[in-house]
Design a protein around this motif. Structure first.
Motif, PDB file in Angstrom:
ATOM      1  N   ARG A 160     -14.013  -4.261  -4.433  1.00 12.03           N
ATOM      2  CA  ARG A 160     -12.839  -4.372  -5.306  1.00 12.03           C
ATOM      3  C   ARG A 160     -11.554  -4.182  -4.518  1.00 12.03           C
ATOM      4  NH1 ARG A 160     -11.197  -0.962 -10.808  1.00 12.03           N
ATOM      5  NH2 ARG A 160      -9.746  -2.541 -11.566  1.00 12.03           N
ATOM      6  N   LEU A 161     -11.559  -3.225  -3.612  1.00 10.62           N
ATOM      7  CA  LEU A 161     -10.382  -3.001  -2.772  1.00 10.62           C
ATOM      8  C   LEU A 161     -10.050  -4.248  -1.950  1.00 10.62           C
ATOM      9  CD1 LEU A 161     -11.176   0.609  -1.492  1.00 10.62           C
ATOM     10  CD2 LEU A 161      -9.250  -0.014  -2.957  1.00 10.62           C
ATOM     11  N   LYS A 162     -11.071  -4.873  -1.366  1.00  9.50           N
ATOM     12  CA  LYS A 162     -10.850  -6.066  -0.546  1.00  9.50           C
ATOM     13  C   LYS A 162     -10.344  -7.238  -1.374  1.00  9.50           C
ATOM     14  CE  LYS A 162     -12.952  -9.142   2.854  1.00  9.50           C
ATOM     15  NZ  LYS A 162     -12.142 -10.272   2.362  1.00  9.50           N
ATOM     16  N   ASN A 163     -10.974  -7.481  -2.509  1.00 11.70           N
ATOM     17  CA  ASN A 163     -10.560  -8.610  -3.357  1.00 11.70           C
ATOM     18  C   ASN A 163      -9.122  -8.457  -3.837  1.00 11.70           C
ATOM     19  OD1 ASN A 163     -13.037  -9.875  -3.121  1.00 11.70           O
ATOM     20  ND2 ASN A 163     -13.873  -9.014  -5.005  1.00 11.70           N
ATOM     21  N   MET A 164      -8.787  -7.254  -4.273  1.00 12.23           N
ATOM     22  CA  MET A 164      -7.444  -7.000  -4.763  1.00 12.23           C
ATOM     23  C   MET A 164      -6.431  -7.045  -3.617  1.00 12.23           C
ATOM     24  SD  MET A 164      -6.381  -3.973  -7.440  1.00 12.23           S
ATOM     25  CE  MET A 164      -7.451  -4.570  -8.748  1.00 12.23           C
ATOM     26  N   GLY A 165      -6.822  -6.537  -2.463  1.00  7.13           N
ATOM     27  CA  GLY A 165      -5.946  -6.573  -1.298  1.00  7.13           C
ATOM     28  C   GLY A 165      -5.655  -7.989  -0.839  1.00  7.13           C
ATOM     29  N   ASP A 166      -6.677  -8.843  -0.842  1.00  4.69           N
ATOM     30  CA  ASP A 166      -6.489 -10.243  -0.443  1.00  4.69           C
ATOM     31  C   ASP A 166      -5.578 -10.982  -1.426  1.00  4.69           C
ATOM     32  OD1 ASP A 166      -8.077  -9.887   1.749  1.00  4.69           O
ATOM     33  OD2 ASP A 166      -9.848 -10.880   0.914  1.00  4.69           O
TER      34      ASP A 166
ATOM     35  N   VAL B 278       8.076  -0.733  -1.296  1.00  4.16           N
ATOM     36  CA  VAL B 278       6.849  -0.270  -0.633  1.00  4.16           C
ATOM     37  C   VAL B 278       5.612  -0.947  -1.212  1.00  4.16           C
ATOM     38  CG1 VAL B 278       7.759   1.958   0.105  1.00  4.16           C
ATOM     39  CG2 VAL B 278       6.677   1.754  -2.131  1.00  4.16           C
ATOM     40  N   LEU B 279       5.700  -1.390  -2.462  1.00  2.74           N
ATOM     41  CA  LEU B 279       4.579  -2.128  -3.053  1.00  2.74           C
ATOM     42  C   LEU B 279       4.362  -3.440  -2.317  1.00  2.74           C
ATOM     43  CD1 LEU B 279       5.401  -1.574  -6.846  1.00  2.74           C
ATOM     44  CD2 LEU B 279       3.661  -0.389  -5.491  1.00  2.74           C
ATOM     45  N   LEU B 280       5.471  -4.125  -2.005  1.00  2.58           N
ATOM     46  CA  LEU B 280       5.370  -5.375  -1.243  1.00  2.58           C
ATOM     47  C   LEU B 280       4.839  -5.115   0.162  1.00  2.58           C
ATOM     48  CD1 LEU B 280       8.660  -7.325  -2.128  1.00  2.58           C
ATOM     49  CD2 LEU B 280       6.424  -7.431  -3.245  1.00  2.58           C
ATOM     50  N   GLU B 281       5.334  -4.057   0.794  1.00  2.00           N
ATOM     51  CA  GLU B 281       4.880  -3.726   2.149  1.00  2.00           C
ATOM     52  C   GLU B 281       3.384  -3.450   2.163  1.00  2.00           C
ATOM     53  OE1 GLU B 281       8.971  -1.702   3.921  1.00  2.00           O
ATOM     54  OE2 GLU B 281       7.510  -0.453   2.902  1.00  2.00           O
ATOM     55  N   ALA B 282       2.909  -2.762   1.132  1.00  3.19           N
ATOM     56  CA  ALA B 282       1.480  -2.457   1.057  1.00  3.19           C
ATOM     57  C   ALA B 282       0.656  -3.725   0.826  1.00  3.19           C
ATOM     58  CB  ALA B 282       1.227  -1.449  -0.061  1.00  3.19           C
ATOM     59  N   MET B 283       1.068  -4.549  -0.127  1.00  4.57           N
ATOM     60  CA  MET B 283       0.339  -5.796  -0.389  1.00  4.57           C
ATOM     61  C   MET B 283       0.352  -6.703   0.833  1.00  4.57           C
ATOM     62  SD  MET B 283       1.044  -6.841  -4.378  1.00  4.57           S
ATOM     63  CE  MET B 283       2.809  -6.584  -4.449  1.00  4.57           C
ATOM     64  N   ASN B 284       1.453  -6.655   1.578  1.00  4.11           N
ATOM     65  CA  ASN B 284       1.552  -7.453   2.795  1.00  4.11           C
ATOM     66  C   ASN B 284       0.556  -6.978   3.858  1.00  4.11           C
ATOM     67  OD1 ASN B 284       2.838  -9.646   4.072  1.00  4.11           O
ATOM     68  ND2 ASN B 284       4.209  -8.299   5.199  1.00  4.11           N
ATOM     69  N   HIS B 285       0.082  -5.735   3.711  1.00  2.39           N
ATOM     70  CA  HIS B 285      -0.949  -5.182   4.594  1.00  2.39           C
ATOM     71  C   HIS B 285      -2.328  -5.219   3.923  1.00  2.39           C
ATOM     72  CE1 HIS B 285       2.504  -3.713   6.874  1.00  2.39           C
ATOM     73  NE2 HIS B 285       1.691  -3.358   7.842  1.00  2.39           N
ATOM     74  N   GLN B 286      -2.434  -6.009   2.867  1.00  2.24           N
ATOM     75  CA  GLN B 286      -3.701  -6.197   2.145  1.00  2.24           C
ATOM     76  C   GLN B 286      -4.198  -4.918   1.473  1.00  2.24           C
ATOM     77  OE1 GLN B 286      -4.377  -8.554   6.001  1.00  2.24           O
ATOM     78  NE2 GLN B 286      -6.374  -8.353   5.058  1.00  2.24           N
ATOM     79  N   LEU B 287      -3.236  -4.077   1.051  1.00  5.91           N
ATOM     80  CA  LEU B 287      -3.592  -2.884   0.294  1.00  5.91           C
ATOM     81  C   LEU B 287      -3.395  -3.143  -1.192  1.00  5.91           C
ATOM     82  CD1 LEU B 287      -2.051   0.187   2.164  1.00  5.91           C
ATOM     83  CD2 LEU B 287      -4.336  -0.756   2.344  1.00  5.91           C
ATOM     84  N   PRO B 288      -4.377  -2.835  -2.019  1.00  2.00           N
ATOM     85  CA  PRO B 288      -4.127  -2.838  -3.468  1.00  2.00           C
ATOM     86  C   PRO B 288      -3.061  -1.796  -3.783  1.00  2.00           C
ATOM     87  CG  PRO B 288      -6.473  -2.642  -2.979  1.00  2.00           C
ATOM     88  CD  PRO B 288      -5.745  -2.423  -1.688  1.00  2.00           C
ATOM     89  N   VAL B 289      -2.360  -1.966  -4.889  1.00  5.52           N
ATOM     90  CA  VAL B 289      -1.293  -1.031  -5.245  1.00  5.52           C
ATOM     91  C   VAL B 289      -1.442  -0.580  -6.689  1.00  5.52           C
ATOM     92  CG1 VAL B 289       0.345  -1.970  -3.566  1.00  5.52           C
ATOM     93  CG2 VAL B 289       0.280  -2.922  -5.877  1.00  5.52           C
TER      94      VAL B 289
END
Length: 353
Positions: free
Chosen positions: A319-325, A267-278
């Motif tokens: 911060r959320l955007k930078n980490m998500g990208d 689920v960590l990969l799935e979240a990062m793939n959606h540009q979500l920080p984890v």
């Protein structure tokens, strides 16, 4: 035309939804493995365990006797799954059929340390008969080195997600930090630590909402939410389908998996793939798939106060955007289907050809 060589996957069936079944399904429909015929035999179910095991064993035996299978790929967790795997390996070796053991179990180290010397010897002997052991992260190699004499048999191949085009998305869009939890609801996955951390955030004035999806201790989870007066800040969905998961990944700002112990954490990969920080727990091996401080944050497991402090610092759109990208790029480079499938194909070709 040459007939496709057959790979037989052994593991949980449709009645046992979860990480292992998802991995099996991803193998079966993987376009980069289309040169092989792949089949799946269910060997365990939550209700008819013995019947499913016996039926699965008979199906496998038929394939081995008739030489219709070129390689057997066993998906193993811990406990009973290890004992079944021992049976399947010995059965395959009677027919000189190559075997891969794909280790998924987050608690196999605990299980192994608690079994007696006789069972350890039996387990070790069976695992050494396997042609390859697949582990999910480099950290798992240390554990398997004490079992497998020929360490060249140990292959690090992570789980993967599918390529997803980069999307322009907003964070904190409704003024709240929307926190997502996906997984088995309970103590081991850190669900209650997350709820307690949410209470700390609410009491300190941080606008926050948590979204909890998964099976498990749903009633106990709701009771804790009610006890801490968090009903208006929490949504508990229970088991969710693919469409609901996609929706939550699109509306939430961050995914938190503060497990006491984790073998990987797809689920960590799935979240990062959606540009979500984890945020993941420090215990186990999920921390190996994120870059602490860049694609996500590693939080001390079983520490609700520290988790709350980390989440408070994440209430920052930039911060959320930078980490998500950064997380999205990390997944694209290391964990998408096309990248990981190269390692899988190389292993299969080595063993079959």
């Amino acid at each position: 035309m040459n007939k496709k060589k057959c790979i037989c996957h052994l593991g949980p069936g449709e009645q046992s939804p979860g990480g292992m079944l998802s991995v099996i399904k991803s193998f079966l429909k993987n376009p980069f493995l289309k040169e092989y015929e792949q089949i799946h035999i269910a060997t365990v179910s939550p209700t008819r365990k013995i019947t499913t095991f016996l039926k699965g064993s008979l199906k496998l035996l038929y394939l081995l006797i008739t030489k219709k299978v070129s390689l057997v790929y066993i998906h193993m967790s811990e406990g009973g799954s290890c004992y079944r795997t021992m049976v399947f390996i010995n059965l395959c070796k009677l027919f000189s059929t190559p075997v891969v053991v794909h280790s998924h179990g987050s608690e196999i180290e605990v299980w192994y340390s608690n079994i007696n010397k006789f069972l350890k010897t039996k387990f070790n002997n069976a695992m050494n008969k396997a042609n390859a052991i697949v582990v999910l992260t480099p950290g798992w190699v240390c554990f398997w080195k004490q079992i497998v004499r020929n360490t060249k048999k140990i292959h690090v191949i992570p789980n993967y997600v599918y390529h997803r085009d980069y999307q322009t998305r907003t964070y904190l869009s409704n003024g709240y930090l929307n926190i997502l939890f996906l997984g088995y609801i309970g103590e081991r996955k850190g669900t209650y630590d997350l709820i307690k951390a949410t209470k700390i955030l609410v009491d300190s004035g941080i606008p926050v909402k948590i979204h909890i999806g998964g099976n498990g201790e749903i009633e106990k989870c709701n009771q804790l939410i009610e006890k801490l007066h968090l009903i208006e800040y929490a949504n508990v969905y229970g088991w969710i389908n693919k469409e609901k998961k996609e929706k939550l990944l699109n509306i939430c700002d961050i995914l938190v998996l503060p497990s006491k112990y984790e073998s990987f954490g797809i689920v960590l990969l799935e979240a990062m793939n959606h540009q979500l920080p984890v945020i993941c727990g420090s215990n186990g091996y999920s921390k190996e798939i994120i870059e602490d401080g860049h694609t996500g944050v590693v939080a001390p497991s079983e520490d609700a106060e520290k988790l709350a402090e980390i989440l408070k610092n994440m209430y920052d759109e930039e911060r959320l955007k930078n980490m998500g990208d950064k997380g999205y790029k990390h997944v694209e480079q290391n964990y998408i289907e096309e990248v990981v499938s190269c390692s899988i194909r190389n292993l299969l070709e080595l063993l079959i050809n």
